[in-house]
Write an enzyme that holds these catalytic residues in place. Sequence first.
Site, PDB file in Angstrom:
ATOM      1  N   ARG A  53       0.779  -1.120   0.032  1.00 14.12           N
ATOM      2  CA  ARG A  53      -0.023   0.022   0.171  1.00 14.12           C
ATOM      3  C   ARG A  53       0.814   1.279  -0.202  1.00 14.12           C
ATOM      4  O   ARG A  53       0.434   2.225  -0.375  1.00 14.12           O
ATOM      5  CB  ARG A  53      -0.909   0.065   1.013  1.00 14.12           C
ATOM      6  CG  ARG A  53      -2.228   0.927   0.973  1.00 14.12           C
ATOM      7  CD  ARG A  53      -2.908   0.821   2.205  1.00 14.12           C
ATOM      8  NE  ARG A  53      -2.333   0.976   3.362  1.00 14.12           N
ATOM      9  CZ  ARG A  53      -2.691   0.431   4.337  1.00 14.12           C
ATOM     10  NH1 ARG A  53      -3.306  -0.659   4.407  1.00 14.12           N
ATOM     11  NH2 ARG A  53      -1.938   0.465   5.553  1.00 14.12           N
ATOM     12  N   TYR A 106      -8.963  24.405 -12.074  1.00 17.66           N
ATOM     13  CA  TYR A 106      -9.843  23.043 -12.578  1.00 17.66           C
ATOM     14  C   TYR A 106     -10.880  22.974 -11.865  1.00 17.66           C
ATOM     15  O   TYR A 106     -10.974  22.935 -10.503  1.00 17.66           O
ATOM     16  CB  TYR A 106      -8.485  21.981 -12.480  1.00 17.66           C
ATOM     17  CG  TYR A 106      -9.058  20.793 -12.746  1.00 17.66           C
ATOM     18  CD1 TYR A 106      -9.514  20.537 -14.121  1.00 17.66           C
ATOM     19  CD2 TYR A 106      -9.303  19.716 -12.176  1.00 17.66           C
ATOM     20  CE1 TYR A 106     -10.024  19.077 -14.462  1.00 17.66           C
ATOM     21  CE2 TYR A 106      -9.833  18.358 -12.309  1.00 17.66           C
ATOM     22  CZ  TYR A 106     -10.173  17.953 -13.361  1.00 17.66           C
ATOM     23  OH  TYR A 106     -10.646  17.060 -14.221  1.00 17.66           O
ATOM     24  N   ASP A 178      -0.615  23.216  -9.811  1.00 18.94           N
ATOM     25  CA  ASP A 178      -1.048  22.148 -10.670  1.00 18.94           C
ATOM     26  C   ASP A 178      -0.436  22.628 -12.067  1.00 18.94           C
ATOM     27  O   ASP A 178      -0.675  23.566 -12.936  1.00 18.94           O
ATOM     28  CB  ASP A 178      -2.703  22.375 -11.043  1.00 18.94           C
ATOM     29  CG  ASP A 178      -3.105  21.129 -11.690  1.00 18.94           C
ATOM     30  OD1 ASP A 178      -2.334  20.807 -12.309  1.00 18.94           O
ATOM     31  OD2 ASP A 178      -4.488  20.739 -11.440  1.00 18.94           O
ATOM     32  N   LYS A 203      -2.774  12.862 -18.169  1.00 20.60           N
ATOM     33  CA  LYS A 203      -2.773  13.426 -19.502  1.00 20.60           C
ATOM     34  C   LYS A 203      -1.276  13.327 -20.030  1.00 20.60           C
ATOM     35  O   LYS A 203      -1.396  12.039 -20.755  1.00 20.60           O
ATOM     36  CB  LYS A 203      -2.805  14.942 -19.062  1.00 20.60           C
ATOM     37  CG  LYS A 203      -4.216  15.349 -18.160  1.00 20.60           C
ATOM     38  CD  LYS A 203      -5.319  15.454 -18.993  1.00 20.60           C
ATOM     39  CE  LYS A 203      -6.662  15.351 -18.147  1.00 20.60           C
ATOM     40  NZ  LYS A 203      -6.624  16.523 -17.032  1.00 20.60           N
TER      41      LYS A 203
END
Length: 390
Positions: A53, A106, A178, A203
């Site tokens: 994890r 965004y 970002d 992206k």
Amino acid sequence: MDDKTRLVTAGRPAGDGLHYVNPPVQRASTVLFPSMAALRGPRDPIRQTGYARYGTTTSFAFEDACAAIDGADGALALPSGKAAINLTLAALLDPGDHLLMCDHVYGPTRDFCDGYLSRIGVETTYYDPLLGAGIAELLRPNTKLVFTESPGSQTFEVMDLPAISGVARQRGALVLLDNTWATGLLFKPFDHGADICLQAATKYLVGHSDAMLGVVTWKGDIGEKLVSRVNEFGAPAAPDDCYLGLRGLRSMSARLAQHEAHAFEIAKWIQDRPEVERVLHPALPDCPGHALFKRDFLGSSGLFGVVLRPVAVESVAAMLDGLRLFGMGFSWGGFESLIIPAKAKRTVTPWPLRTTDGPLLRLHIGLEHTADLKADLDAGFARLRAAARP
Ligand SMILES: *Cc1c(COP(=O)(O)O)cnc(C)c1O
């Protein structure tokens, strides 16, 4: 070493024995320990290796490559861009804290501020993305983070990150960026004052529209706190997706160069169309923040905006519905061209920026030949004009 070389060499740990070009996809939950002493630790606080994890050799390889390109001290892969952004905000903000958020952010990031962060008692103030050092007037004693995104989603204004971070640093606030539009290839987040950089690796890093992935990179000693708090949520990136991210990175410099050239060519062509009011592309001189783009960025990518002259939505639909090469879809950054009707949600800075209230389109220019793309758009504009005729 140049970034092009770095993209090819980073995150390729030497194996034990046989040498392959690519690291294996390490699917895992359980990590076996050779002894009780090893099981008891101690472990590296940032890169824990006792449980999958916390990551696997595959996610570590992807993270190493991302950190190398950004010039970061560390990186953490997360299952989407949204997870990278939201878990980082949730990790670093406590009830009573104040967050400064750029107004062109965004949309889903705005939703998280107005939703979860508001519910836990974090106050968000939206600010004009073009305010630069004027951010000083908005900083409060409890302002923990200043969030930036440059250029902005939908409207593409370029921010003065050095000016903002210079003020924020003096006042003890961390600056988050970002950097999804530019990636670490076209904008160096830590050379321009960011403390933490977030990307939708979905992206350009993955680059083929076939996986969701996010990454957060950082500079300085925030890494230990950031990683331990993000890990409280228990949301690791999957090894197969990290592998796709790593594979995408290898060709990212070639893809981005092509996206840049094709998108700029189409942007200039579309700017001269009679149906178009204005093109929102940071490399065009009339884009707000263009001088900052020239000063700080190493290039542009494939995504930009187009403001049409006022026209009925039915005419826009006639244009978009018949396109053959441009798909209508949200997640850009793959090899294919996309177009969508876009909306700029603002609460402190007016949109439209100038006089027009024509519809806004967002285009992603893929790797197709530009002559084919222009022919597709040309036929689309003809349908728009025909539908608009009384
Ligand atoms: C797409 C995008 C995100 C979200 O990334 P996902 O991987 O789709 O969750 C975040 N920021 C920007 C600027 C984006 O374009």
